[in-house]
Design an enzyme around this catalytic site. Structure first.
Site, mmCIF file in Angstrom:
data_model
loop_
_atom_site.group_PDB
_atom_site.id
_atom_site.type_symbol
_atom_site.label_atom_id
_atom_site.label_comp_id
_atom_site.label_asym_id
_atom_site.label_seq_id
_atom_site.Cartn_x
_atom_site.Cartn_y
_atom_site.Cartn_z
ATOM 1 N N LYS A 239 0.813 -1.221 0.000
ATOM 2 C CA LYS A 239 0.000 0.000 0.000
ATOM 3 C C LYS A 239 0.845 1.270 0.000
ATOM 4 C CE LYS A 239 -3.896 -2.100 2.380
ATOM 5 N NZ LYS A 239 -3.306 -3.142 3.223
ATOM 6 N N ARG A 240 1.982 1.179 0.620
ATOM 7 C CA ARG A 240 2.856 2.355 0.668
ATOM 8 C C ARG A 240 3.234 2.853 -0.721
ATOM 9 N NH1 ARG A 240 7.769 1.169 2.151
ATOM 10 N NH2 ARG A 240 7.506 -1.076 1.987
#
Length: 468
Positions: A239-240
């Site tokens: 997700k980063r």
RNA sequence: GGUCCCAUCGUCUAGUGGUUUAGGACGUCGGCCUCUCACGCCGGUAACCCGGGUUCGAAUCCCGGUGGGAUCACCA
């Protein structure tokens, strides 16, 4: 030759992410190009983490990517009887045994081994005890104590594992549910899967599965482990790194064909070719040219490829794809011929469908005001009033306001004012679109039509007079 | 830490012992085109991880190192 049968087995514990989409795509391409079968299997044995919403999300993503399956979807949760049957076979042949060690006890074994500097694993103490089934017993696979297991990987080559590295892993939990490595093998055997293309992260599972195939006396499939997709910092995509969900790329305005083109090209090559249509991919894709090293996901390159695919598409195709984005913006998409004209002017200048929808804003507004502040300040000055009024007059006199027929009007204004085309076009652009960036002036005028052009020209003059 | 995998421009890659002053694409920089912004076109920038071998010759083969990744569950 037997026909190719591949599968894609996502576990429904979230959306379909980029890496998953890529393995699905490889399996799909390989099956389709060989007139084989592509099977979808939902691995939902983890009843706690699996959700219907995730199943739906996976379908939705597959649909967007236009990856259709020939069989399934099969749900592992509905195949427990089959797994039980195969478990019994293992027990009967002596390849598996009951073990009554508690997780805590096994944990102690691991810690002890670790303390001795050895590999943490179950020590096999129940292996020869001939235990019978009890309430809290698990079933373990009887792993060979010596020798090697070789994974013949079509992408990575032969990978050799020492069997001493393997411990007697659990194939059935104390609650009676079978574990991953076991169900995968049973499913792949019973579904006739002969080609397993999956992520790199499964290589360590493969020797376990091969051992199971042997114990079950089944023919091994061809294995191919494709490298991972990494984020910009070279760590596993998460997700980063931005959007993980495949459908997020749909929502950002990427074309499915561009997306699959990018995904395949990331880790696979066909000489120097970058652009592939779906048909070309089907024709040219192969396992042989899949690279061995992990690749970094690069949004810029995806975007560039998307622009290429947009340019390669016909206006009719694009209109269809951009429709939902126009709707989302509140544009009236009822008139398809108008929509297509709009798309025609934005065709080669949009990198994504979202960009196209944004660029079409002025075509769907009643008024173009408020103007972009900087644009108005720079171009809507008192000195341009004569330009706008004169041009309006001349354009209005043209019976058929087409791209070609407008030139004369502009020329006349240029002569009258003694100005170059640029000096005239920019104020007009701001008057018609509200900004300094847009498609060509002539195209805009034709698409907008006489009434709106006149109204906007007039409004601009009014604006200058009231604010100036 | 054990085991396994990987290693060419910033990124995706071509390259399978000599044809390579290592090619293409994205990015980036500069220019041209031009009614703006794009598009397009032209040009520049930039890489074989390190060290040993093998060979007449290595980005290409072998070994070692280093670095990165994966995996070590009664999760999948």
């Amino acid at each position: 030759m037997e026909s190719i049968i591949t599968r894609f087995p996502p576990s429904p514990t979230g959306y379909l992410h980029v890496g998953g989409a890529r393995t699905a795509l490889f399996n799909w391409l390989y099956a389709k190009q060989n007139n084989g079968k592509f099977i979808l299997r939902i691995e939902d044995t983890d009843t706690v983490r699996s959700t219907q919403a995730s199943v739906d999300a996976i379908f939705e993503a597959m649909e967007w990517l236009e990856l259709d399956w020939d069989e399934g979807p099969f749900f592992q949760s509905q195949r427990f009887d089959l797994y039980r049957e195969y478990l019994q076979r293992l027990l009967n042949s002596g390849d598996a045994y009951y073990c009554t060690c508690t997780p805590e006890e096994v944990d102690v074994m691991r810690k002890k081994a670790m303390a001795l500097g050895e590999k943490p694993k179950y020590d096999g103490r129940c292996r020869e005890r001939g235990l019978l089934k009890t309430d809290n017993a698990v079933i373990r696979f009887k792993s060979p104590l010596k020798g090697t297991t070789v994974v013949e990987d079509v992408i990575k080559g032969n990978i050799v594992f020492q069997n001493t590295e393997q411990d007697d892993f659990v194939v059935c939990r104390s609650d009676g549910t079978p574990t991953y490595n076991f169900v995968v093998v049973v499913d792949d055997i019973t579904m006739g899967i002969n080609t397993v293309i999956r992520g790199d992260d499964h290589v360590m599972n493969t020797p376990k599965q091969i051992l199971l195939y042997r114990a079950l006396k089944a023919k091994l499939p061809v294995f191919g482990h494709v490298p991972m997709v990494l984020g910009k910092d070279k760590t596993r995509l998460s997700k980063r790194h931005g959007a993980m969900s495949v459908t997020a790329y749909r929502d950002m305005g990427y074309l499915p064909d561009a997306f699959i083109n990018y995904l395949v090209r990331l880790g696979w090559s066909h000489g120097d070719q970058e652009f592939f249509t779906r048909e070309e991919l089907l024709e040219k894709f192969n396992l042989k040219n899949i690279g061995k090293s992990a690749g970094v996901f690069d949004l810029d390159k995806l975007t560039a490829l998307n622009a290429d695919h947009i340019r390669a598409a016909t206006v009719t195709q694009l209109a269809l794809k951009v429709r939902p984005f126009f709707k989302e913006k509140g544009y009236d998409v009822a008139r398809n011929d108008y929509l297509e004209k709009v798309v025609g002017t934005l065709h080669t200048r949009s990198k994504t469908l979202v960009e196209m929808a944004e660029g079409a804003h002025f075509y769907y507004r009643d008024t173009v005001e408020p103007y972009d502040e900087k644009a108005a300040k720079k171009f809507l000055k008192p000195s341009v009033v004569p330009i706008l009024t004169s041009l309006a007059e001349k354009l209005d006199a043209i019976p058929d306001l087409k791209e070609k027929t407008q030139e004369g009007a502009f020329k006349k204004v240029m002569e009258e004012m003694g100005l170059g085309f640029g000096k005239i076009a920019q104020p007009v652009r701001v008057a018609l679109t509200g900004t300094t960036v847009s498609p060509g002036i002539f195209e805009i005028i034709e698409v907008l039509g006489r009434d709106r052009v006149m109204a906007r020209l007039r409004a601009a003059v009014e604006f200058i007079e009231t604010t100036g």
